[in-house]
Enzyme design. Structure first.
Site, PDB file in Angstrom:
ATOM      1  N   HIS A   1       0.832  -1.208   0.000  1.00 48.41           N
ATOM      2  CA  HIS A   1       0.000   0.000   0.000  1.00 48.41           C
ATOM      3  C   HIS A   1       0.869   1.262   0.000  1.00 48.41           C
ATOM      4  O   HIS A   1       0.588   2.238  -0.696  1.00 48.41           O
ATOM      5  CB  HIS A   1      -0.883   0.034   1.264  1.00 48.41           C
ATOM      6  CG  HIS A   1      -1.838  -1.105   1.380  1.00 48.41           C
ATOM      7  ND1 HIS A   1      -1.741  -2.056   2.388  1.00 48.41           N
ATOM      8  CD2 HIS A   1      -2.918  -1.459   0.640  1.00 48.41           C
ATOM      9  CE1 HIS A   1      -2.731  -2.933   2.258  1.00 48.41           C
ATOM     10  NE2 HIS A   1      -3.456  -2.597   1.212  1.00 48.41           N
TER      11      HIS A   1
ATOM     12  N   LYS B   1      -0.425  -7.185  -7.440  1.00 44.51           N
ATOM     13  CA  LYS B   1      -0.779  -8.480  -6.840  1.00 44.51           C
ATOM     14  C   LYS B   1      -2.211  -8.827  -7.237  1.00 44.51           C
ATOM     15  O   LYS B   1      -2.515  -9.961  -7.585  1.00 44.51           O
ATOM     16  CB  LYS B   1      -0.664  -8.448  -5.313  1.00 44.51           C
ATOM     17  CG  LYS B   1      -1.033  -9.816  -4.722  1.00 44.51           C
ATOM     18  CD  LYS B   1      -0.784  -9.907  -3.238  1.00 44.51           C
ATOM     19  CE  LYS B   1      -1.758  -9.076  -2.441  1.00 44.51           C
ATOM     20  NZ  LYS B   1      -3.174  -9.523  -2.563  1.00 44.51           N
TER      21      LYS B   1
END
Lengths: 282, 282
Positions: B37, B149
């Site tokens: 993140h 991802k």
């Protein structure tokens, strides 16, 4: 008035207007304008600086056997009427610009869309929700205007705008009617003279139903039966539905109480017309 | 850094930023932040004036038997990490604000979402598309950042933003990995020590596959078989899928040519992990 024919130029124009602090309203149409559309423009002009009217016949809201191909088109005529009414910009995108090859994204509203027109036109409201989302994203209006003739559509768009946090105020404006009460619609042009005369029965039957309720009738079945009987008296009429529904949820009601809507869809010859009225019972 | 906990205050803030001419980026997350993140925040800071990170565990993207209830939550920890990384605003709306009673509107992307994770998680991508649409409409970012991802998710969001003319640039950033190659994920915390050690096989098997292709292997079945064999050697591993797909359409390929993606979903104990790598073959 200018006509903008592609999305990226429309976006540039909108960006410019926003920069200047102008408020924008959108009147989405499929063209072949009538007084109903122009009443939306009139309302829009009162409340915002810039009135953008989209004219786009949206293929994905038509069923395979419906009238997409023959839907009336006349941009020159529309431009004249729109200019006269005070539209600032006509947004007239091409099919290819709106749905490029490989297009794959759809918006569905799972309430309000199952009953009434949703029963016979299962993909219709998905098509409307999707194109309106695209138009809202391109035009970024503060307010958008829809007519009450398409009550179910207007209610669905309002729900969608709220659910998806679109920040667009959706206003539903009253039905505009011909002298004999027939709701204005681009599809009225399909009617033969005899069908056109018969079609006036829609408004008459709605008015009659209002009277029945005003005089105390509370049994939905009796009211819809009276509407059906009046419509059936016309030779060219073939009823798709006559329904009394809750005006909030659009679900069928048996007893008439609170705010309800009486909605009808009727074929005159090959032409499918809809109309409705809302009735408040204390 | 400030934390804004409801939609209408977020809208007010965004309106203010727009008025000041500030550019906005969005990093959508479900919280329980990790370096993956934070790499998105870092990229966002380079390109826009204001970085807004949303933290919202979106119930409609979880299946009925999935981990919505136990998904890790720690706002205090997230706030510290986000502040450190340079986030300007955390948007932390409540469930009730995002999905009020009677919520009914969903966005679906009919391409890219059928294969891979779409097979076992049929409602998942609809839930993601819907919440991202809402977040885009509230935050009105110029750019939004997603991690590779979740490659299928990022590709779907990009397609959706383009199809619906959202005017948001969707950027997919590289996977961030632990020292042993395991892709960073909030779900890694579910793993037992043994499962955590086993999970390193995902990256090893992807790297091994890259090597096979580099050495000339073009038969997709042989490559996926090699990946499967490596993964199966770990006691806690249970394969959901190992697939070689076209990197544009995400459809299965038999021969390895052009730009392809190797994607895997594997359970370690009860924890489902995904990973992928893209391979270019001339």
């Amino acid at each position: 008035m200018k006509t903008i024919e592609n999305i990226s130029r429309m976006s540039t124009f909108v960006k410019m207007m926003k920069k200047e602090g102008k408020s924008i309203s959108l009147v989405p149409t499929m063209g072949y304008l009538h007084e109903g559309h122009l009443s939306l423009v009139k309302a829009a002009k009162k409340h915002t600086d810039v009135v953008i009217m989209s004219i786009f016949i949206n293929p994905i809201q038509f069923g395979p056997k419906e009238d997409f191909e023959k839907y009336p088109r006349d941009l020159k005529r529309d431009e004249e009427m729109a200019r006269e009414a005070g539209v600032d910009v006509i947004f007239y995108p091409s099919l290819k610009d709106m749905y490029p090859e490989g297009y794959a994204t759809y918006v569905t509203v799972e309430k309000l869309t199952g009953n009434l027109c949703g029963e016979s036109r299962p993909e219709h409201f998905r098509g409307v929700a999707t194109v309106v989302t695209k138009l809202f994203n391109i035009v970024k209006p503060e307010v958008a205007y829809f007519g009450q003739k398409d009550m179910q559509q207007a209610m669905m768009v309002k729900k969608m705008a709220s659910d998806l946090n679109m920040g667009v105020e959706v206003k539903m404006m009253p039905v505009v009617r011909e002298k004999d009460g027939l709701a204005m619609s681009s599809r009225n042009i399909y009617l033969s003279d005899a069908e056109r005369r018969d079609a006036a029965v829609l408004y008459q039957s709605l008015k009659n139903a209002e009277m029945l309720v005003k005089n105390g009738e509370r049994d939905a079945r009796k009211v819809t039966k009276a509407v059906e009987d009046m419509i059936k008296s016309k030779q060219s009429a073939r009823i798709e539905y006559v329904k009394l529904v809750d005006a909030g949820e659009l679900s069928d009601v048996k007893m008439i109480t609170g705010e309800i809507a009486l909605a009808v869809a009727v074929f005159f010859g090959e032409t499918r017309l809809i109309d409705n009225t809302t009735i408040m019972v204390k």
